[in-house]
Motif scaffolding. Sequence first.
Motif, mmCIF file in Angstrom:
data_model
loop_
_atom_site.group_PDB
_atom_site.id
_atom_site.type_symbol
_atom_site.label_atom_id
_atom_site.label_comp_id
_atom_site.label_asym_id
_atom_site.label_seq_id
_atom_site.Cartn_x
_atom_site.Cartn_y
_atom_site.Cartn_z
ATOM 1 N N VAL A 11 32.031 47.596 46.373
ATOM 2 C CA VAL A 11 32.397 48.287 47.600
ATOM 3 C C VAL A 11 33.925 48.272 47.742
ATOM 4 N N PHE A 12 34.541 47.150 47.391
ATOM 5 C CA PHE A 12 35.999 46.976 47.460
ATOM 6 C C PHE A 12 36.534 47.190 48.870
ATOM 7 N N ASP A 13 35.773 46.698 49.848
ATOM 8 C CA ASP A 13 36.222 46.767 51.234
ATOM 9 C C ASP A 13 37.194 45.617 51.477
ATOM 10 N N LEU A 14 38.216 45.841 52.269
ATOM 11 C CA LEU A 14 39.213 44.819 52.567
ATOM 12 C C LEU A 14 39.692 44.170 51.264
ATOM 13 N N PHE A 15 40.270 44.973 50.397
ATOM 14 C CA PHE A 15 40.662 44.563 49.046
ATOM 15 C C PHE A 15 41.396 43.227 49.068
ATOM 16 N N HIS A 16 40.957 42.309 48.204
ATOM 17 C CA HIS A 16 41.520 40.955 48.176
ATOM 18 C C HIS A 16 41.654 40.450 46.739
ATOM 19 N N ILE A 17 42.164 39.241 46.581
ATOM 20 C CA ILE A 17 42.455 38.675 45.267
ATOM 21 C C ILE A 17 41.203 38.562 44.390
ATOM 22 N N GLY A 18 40.055 38.351 44.979
ATOM 23 C CA GLY A 18 38.814 38.301 44.200
ATOM 24 C C GLY A 18 38.540 39.632 43.514
ATOM 25 N N HIS A 19 38.772 40.721 44.240
ATOM 26 C CA HIS A 19 38.610 42.047 43.647
ATOM 27 C C HIS A 19 39.579 42.230 42.477
ATOM 28 N N LEU A 20 40.824 41.852 42.712
ATOM 29 C CA LEU A 20 41.840 41.997 41.676
ATOM 30 C C LEU A 20 41.494 41.164 40.447
ATOM 31 N N LEU A 23 38.792 42.927 38.346
ATOM 32 C CA LEU A 23 39.320 44.090 37.630
ATOM 33 C C LEU A 23 40.208 43.664 36.466
ATOM 34 N N LYS A 24 41.019 42.644 36.685
ATOM 35 C CA LYS A 24 41.894 42.145 35.621
ATOM 36 C C LYS A 24 41.069 41.582 34.461
ATOM 37 N N LYS A 25 40.067 40.773 34.774
ATOM 38 C CA LYS A 25 39.213 40.186 33.728
ATOM 39 C C LYS A 25 38.442 41.274 32.980
ATOM 40 N N ALA A 26 37.966 42.256 33.716
ATOM 41 C CA ALA A 26 37.215 43.351 33.082
ATOM 42 C C ALA A 26 38.106 44.095 32.086
ATOM 43 N N LYS A 27 39.323 44.388 32.489
ATOM 44 C CA LYS A 27 40.248 45.125 31.619
ATOM 45 C C LYS A 27 40.573 44.342 30.351
ATOM 46 N N GLU A 28 40.549 43.020 30.431
ATOM 47 C CA GLU A 28 40.797 42.186 29.255
ATOM 48 C C GLU A 28 39.696 42.332 28.203
ATOM 49 N N ILE A 65 45.199 50.571 41.085
ATOM 50 C CA ILE A 65 45.340 49.278 40.425
ATOM 51 C C ILE A 65 45.632 49.497 38.941
ATOM 52 N N LYS A 66 46.616 48.803 38.407
ATOM 53 C CA LYS A 66 47.048 49.054 37.035
ATOM 54 C C LYS A 66 45.983 48.756 35.981
ATOM 55 N N TYR A 67 44.996 47.953 36.287
ATOM 56 C CA TYR A 67 43.945 47.628 35.318
ATOM 57 C C TYR A 67 42.866 48.708 35.246
ATOM 58 N N VAL A 68 42.851 49.592 36.212
ATOM 59 C CA VAL A 68 41.812 50.615 36.323
ATOM 60 C C VAL A 68 42.297 51.918 35.693
ATOM 61 N N ASP A 69 41.512 52.422 34.747
ATOM 62 C CA ASP A 69 41.856 53.698 34.122
ATOM 63 C C ASP A 69 41.280 54.875 34.892
ATOM 64 N N THR A 123 35.797 34.661 42.843
ATOM 65 C CA THR A 123 36.930 33.841 43.257
ATOM 66 C C THR A 123 36.509 33.038 44.481
ATOM 67 N N GLU A 124 36.625 31.740 44.379
ATOM 68 C CA GLU A 124 36.232 30.857 45.483
ATOM 69 C C GLU A 124 37.127 31.083 46.699
ATOM 70 N N GLY A 125 36.535 31.028 47.879
ATOM 71 C CA GLY A 125 37.297 30.999 49.113
ATOM 72 C C GLY A 125 37.653 32.331 49.724
ATOM 73 N N THR A 126 37.294 33.438 49.075
ATOM 74 C CA THR A 126 37.602 34.730 49.684
ATOM 75 C C THR A 126 36.495 35.730 49.380
ATOM 76 N N SER A 127 36.237 36.566 50.351
ATOM 77 C CA SER A 127 35.290 37.665 50.193
ATOM 78 C C SER A 127 35.523 38.645 51.329
ATOM 79 N N SER A 128 35.073 39.858 51.145
ATOM 80 C CA SER A 128 35.215 40.841 52.226
ATOM 81 C C SER A 128 34.409 40.421 53.447
ATOM 82 N N THR A 129 33.260 39.795 53.213
ATOM 83 C CA THR A 129 32.437 39.326 54.327
ATOM 84 C C THR A 129 33.200 38.280 55.135
ATOM 85 N N PHE A 130 33.848 37.344 54.442
ATOM 86 C CA PHE A 130 34.644 36.315 55.125
ATOM 87 C C PHE A 130 35.790 36.955 55.902
#
Length: 141
Positions: A11-20, A23-28, A65-69, A123-130
């Motif tokens: 969904v990528f609502d309220l984009f946060h470090i967990g989303h990033l 995406l970074k890991k996926a691109k790797e 986001i630079k990791y997203v084509d 990523t621990e400690g963050t989510s859009s729900t939180f």
Amino acid sequence: MSTIIGYTTGVFDLFHIGHLNILKKAKEHCDYLIVGVTTDEIAFEMKGKKPVLSFGERLEIVNSIKYVDKAVAKEDIDNIAAWRELKFDVFFKGDDWKGTEKGRKLENYFAEFGIQVIYFPYTEGTSSTFLREVLNKIKTS
């Protein structure tokens, strides 16, 4: 050597470090990353609530986001439908699906076509729900 196409969705609502991080890991793990951004209608169907940010805003953020084509609309809950359209080689998912009935079904179906499923930890400690809960508390204070 052929190009490895990867796909993930959210969904990528309220984009946060967990989303990033996802995406970074996926691109790797791929050469070309396609990201399905869930439409407002599907997000509501899945979670019972409308995203805070509109679909257009979320799509634009993810596409920047630079990791997203390529960012595309995810208009169906079914990830197999996305594969039929996009023909990716690797599917990335959060590890909350690993070992579940939904996860095994997805893995088994994708295995028939040689599609690898790779799980990443959240990523621990963050989510859009939180973040939504915090914003609601501030709003009602």
